[in-house]
Design a protein around this motif. Sequence first.
Motif, PDB file in Angstrom:
ATOM      1  N   ASN A  21       0.904  -1.208  -0.025  1.00  0.00           N
ATOM      2  CA  ASN A  21      -0.105   0.028  -0.075  1.00  0.00           C
ATOM      3  C   ASN A  21       0.827   1.210  -0.084  1.00  0.00           C
ATOM      4  O   ASN A  21       2.064   1.273   0.450  1.00  0.00           O
ATOM      5  CB  ASN A  21      -1.094  -0.028   1.134  1.00  0.00           C
ATOM      6  CG  ASN A  21      -1.725  -1.188   1.276  1.00  0.00           C
ATOM      7  OD1 ASN A  21      -2.839  -1.415   0.727  1.00  0.00           O
ATOM      8  ND2 ASN A  21      -1.437  -2.096   2.354  1.00  0.00           N
ATOM      9  N   CYS A  22       0.188   2.202  -0.505  1.00  0.00           N
ATOM     10  CA  CYS A  22       1.215   3.699  -0.575  1.00  0.00           C
ATOM     11  C   CYS A  22      -0.230   4.572  -0.176  1.00  0.00           C
ATOM     12  O   CYS A  22      -1.017   4.743  -0.990  1.00  0.00           O
ATOM     13  CB  CYS A  22       1.600   3.804  -1.943  1.00  0.00           C
ATOM     14  SG  CYS A  22       2.620   5.590  -1.951  1.00  0.00           S
ATOM     15  N   PHE A  23       0.063   5.355   0.824  1.00  0.00           N
ATOM     16  CA  PHE A  23      -0.950   6.194   1.175  1.00  0.00           C
ATOM     17  C   PHE A  23      -0.313   7.868   0.500  1.00  0.00           C
ATOM     18  O   PHE A  23       0.763   8.097   0.804  1.00  0.00           O
ATOM     19  CB  PHE A  23      -0.981   6.679   2.936  1.00  0.00           C
ATOM     20  CG  PHE A  23      -1.301   5.164   3.351  1.00  0.00           C
ATOM     21  CD1 PHE A  23      -2.693   4.984   3.625  1.00  0.00           C
ATOM     22  CD2 PHE A  23      -0.453   4.322   3.619  1.00  0.00           C
ATOM     23  CE1 PHE A  23      -3.247   4.110   4.282  1.00  0.00           C
ATOM     24  CE2 PHE A  23      -0.932   3.023   4.342  1.00  0.00           C
ATOM     25  CZ  PHE A  23      -2.456   2.752   4.484  1.00  0.00           C
ATOM     26  N   THR A  24      -1.398   8.419   0.031  1.00  0.00           N
ATOM     27  CA  THR A  24      -0.927   9.233  -1.182  1.00  0.00           C
ATOM     28  C   THR A  24      -2.061  10.486  -1.071  1.00  0.00           C
ATOM     29  O   THR A  24      -3.029  10.491  -1.017  1.00  0.00           O
ATOM     30  CB  THR A  24      -1.212   8.400  -2.540  1.00  0.00           C
ATOM     31  OG1 THR A  24      -0.577   7.536  -2.755  1.00  0.00           O
ATOM     32  CG2 THR A  24      -0.811   9.494  -3.538  1.00  0.00           C
ATOM     33  N   LEU A  25      -1.240  11.503  -1.294  1.00  0.00           N
ATOM     34  CA  LEU A  25      -1.955  12.721  -1.407  1.00  0.00           C
ATOM     35  C   LEU A  25      -1.158  13.650  -2.754  1.00  0.00           C
ATOM     36  O   LEU A  25       0.226  13.867  -2.286  1.00  0.00           O
ATOM     37  CB  LEU A  25      -2.224  13.893  -0.435  1.00  0.00           C
ATOM     38  CG  LEU A  25      -3.264  15.015  -0.739  1.00  0.00           C
ATOM     39  CD1 LEU A  25      -3.892  15.317   0.833  1.00  0.00           C
ATOM     40  CD2 LEU A  25      -2.788  16.076  -1.462  1.00  0.00           C
ATOM     41  N   MET A  26      -1.583  13.571  -4.024  1.00  0.00           N
ATOM     42  CA  MET A  26      -0.975  14.084  -4.968  1.00  0.00           C
ATOM     43  C   MET A  26      -0.737  15.450  -5.242  1.00  0.00           C
ATOM     44  O   MET A  26      -1.704  16.309  -4.996  1.00  0.00           O
ATOM     45  CB  MET A  26      -1.625  13.346  -6.216  1.00  0.00           C
ATOM     46  CG  MET A  26      -1.324  11.837  -6.289  1.00  0.00           C
ATOM     47  SD  MET A  26      -1.662  11.219  -7.785  1.00  0.00           S
ATOM     48  CE  MET A  26      -3.053  11.772  -8.411  1.00  0.00           C
ATOM     49  N   GLY A  27       0.317  15.916  -5.679  1.00  0.00           N
ATOM     50  CA  GLY A  27       0.546  17.253  -6.280  1.00  0.00           C
ATOM     51  C   GLY A  27       1.549  17.266  -7.390  1.00  0.00           C
ATOM     52  O   GLY A  27       2.053  16.286  -7.819  1.00  0.00           O
ATOM     53  N   ASP A  28       2.008  18.450  -7.803  1.00  0.00           N
ATOM     54  CA  ASP A  28       2.786  18.558  -8.945  1.00  0.00           C
ATOM     55  C   ASP A  28       4.331  17.521  -8.795  1.00  0.00           C
ATOM     56  O   ASP A  28       4.602  17.035  -9.728  1.00  0.00           O
ATOM     57  CB  ASP A  28       3.265  19.748  -9.382  1.00  0.00           C
ATOM     58  CG  ASP A  28       2.443  21.023  -9.767  1.00  0.00           C
ATOM     59  OD1 ASP A  28       1.144  20.369 -10.220  1.00  0.00           O
ATOM     60  OD2 ASP A  28       2.501  22.153  -9.605  1.00  0.00           O
TER      61      ASP A  28
END
Length: 552
Positions: A21-28
Motif C-alpha cells: 500500500n501507498c498512502f497518497t496525496l498528489m501534487g505537482d
Amino acid sequence: MSQRKTYDVLAAAFAQEGIENCFTLMGDANMNWATRLSETGVRMIYVRHEHCAVAAAMAEARKRDDVGVATVTCGPGLTQVLTALPAAVRANIPMVIFAGESPLKLSWYNQMLDQGPLITGTGAAYHRLHHVETMPRRIRDAFLQARMERRPVVLGVPFDLQDLPWPGGDTLPEPSRNMLPQVGAMPPNPDDIAAAAERVAGARRIVIMAGMGAVHSPGAAQACRALAERVDGLLCTTLPARGLFHDDPFSLNVAGGFSSEIARECLGEADLIIAVGTILAHHNAAGGKLFPKAHVLQIDTKPLTISQGRVAADSHVRADARLGAEALTAAVPARPVKWRSDDMARRIRETEIDSAEFAHEEGVHDPRDVAAAFEAHVPADWQLVNSSGHCSFYVAHMPSRPQENFLTIREFGAIGNGISFAMGVAAARPDSTVVLFDGDGSLMMHVQELETIRRHNLNILICVMNDGAYGSEIHKLRSEGLSDAGAVFGRTDLAAIARGFGLGGETVNDLADLPRLIEEFRKTGGAAVWDFPISDQVISPVIRGAHPPRKA
C-alpha cells in the motif's frame, strides 16, 4: 527505452521493494510517479490530508512489522507531515516517504523550500535525489536504512528531474530485503547473566516488564512468562506492547502513566524490575514515580542508562529479549510461590481499574462504563485502535485483547491521529473489522478522512467518547482554578456528520443497545461512527496524578 521517463523507473524501484500500500496525496512533485506506482499493482489509498498519509503509513508499518510508504508533494505538502514524523521516529517505525522537491531548473518557484532541515529536525532522515542515474539505488538504500534504523526516511526528488527521459538501462538494484544482514539473535554474555542472577537472588518482589523488543523477538513472551514463574514474579508491559500477556493471570497489564490501581500498588512494592526489550521511556515509569524502590535490570540489544532525561536502568544484560530471558531463567533457582498466589490472581482479575467516585450525570456515560461495555461485547478477533487524548486511558484497559489485535501509537502525545491509524490498520488487515476508539476533539481534527474511508470501502467502526471538549485540557485548567471556556466546544452531532459522508451514524445513549448494534455491524460491515456522550466530570488517573487540584 528512450521514451521511458525517470518517474517510471523510480516507481518500479519502489514496487520491487514488495510494498502493498501507498498512502497518497498528489501534487505537482509526486503525481506522475504516484500514477505509475499505481500501475505496478501497489494499492494507492488517496487521503484528503498529507498528515493522514504519513500517520496511516505509520500504523500499517507497525501492524505489518514492515516499512510503511507514503507520498506527498513538495513545499506545503511536506510541511503538513511534520507532526507525524516525530511520532514515527520516537516509536521506531520504519517508513519511506516520497516527497518530491521543487524544480532545480527554476531560479524561483512558489513552493520552493529548504526541506531537509525541517525533516532532520524531527529525527527522520532526508535524502536529496539530484542525480538521475543513482536514483534507483538511493531508493533501495532508503528502504535499507529505514529497515535497519527503524525510522522514517524522506526522499526529495525534484519533479523536473523525474520528468527527464531515463538515461540508464532497465536493470534495478537488488531489493533492500535481500541485503539485510542475515545474523542470528544476540545471546547474552555469561558474566552478565551471572551478575543478573545475583541481583535476582537478593530481590524479594520481582516484576518482568516487556516492551516492543519482546514483541519483535519470537518466543520472548513465553520466555518472560517462564522467568516470572521461576522467580515468583508478576508480569507487565509498556503501553505499545499492552496485551502481550493478556491471558496470564499474573499480568498487571500496562506499566506507566496508564497503570491500573492494582498495577500501581504492585509496582510500588517491587524491589526489582527486569525490563525486557524496552527503552524505558519516561511515561513507562511515570517519571520515576511508579516503582521508586526498585532496581531496574534491563535486557536489551541496545542497553542504556539515561532514557528521555532520567536514569532509567541500573544494570544491564545486552541480549535479544528471548535469549536473555531464557538464560536468566536457567541461571536462577525456582522460588516457592508467595507473590504469585491465588489471592493475587483474584485481586488482579477483580480489582477495578480505577475506583475513584464522581457525581453521576444524567444523559451521559461514565467513560469507564463505555470501555467495560466495549470489552464485554466487541468480538475478540476485531482489530482495535486506541487514539490519544484523555479518553485513551480507559480503552487501554481491555484486558482480554492480545497485543496483535490492539494498536496504540502515542509517543509524541499528539491527538488527531486516530482516524489515520485506523486506515493504516485496515490496509494492513483488509479481511478484518477495525474498531477505532477516539475522542471528539481528535476525530474533528481530521474528520475529512471519513470520505476516504467510504471511497476506499475500508471496514472501520469509529467509536467516539464525546465530552464536547478537549478532555485533557479542561481537566488541567480546572485543576489550576482557571476557566475551561477555551477548551469547551459542545457535543457535535458526530453521527449526523458521518451520515453526511455516506457512512452509518449512531448516537448511543443506552449501553444496553451495544450488543445489538455490534451484531448488526458484524453482519453488514462497512463503516460507521458511533457517538457516545460521556461525562466531562470523570477525570482519568493520569490527569489526577499529574494535575491535582490546586489548594486554595
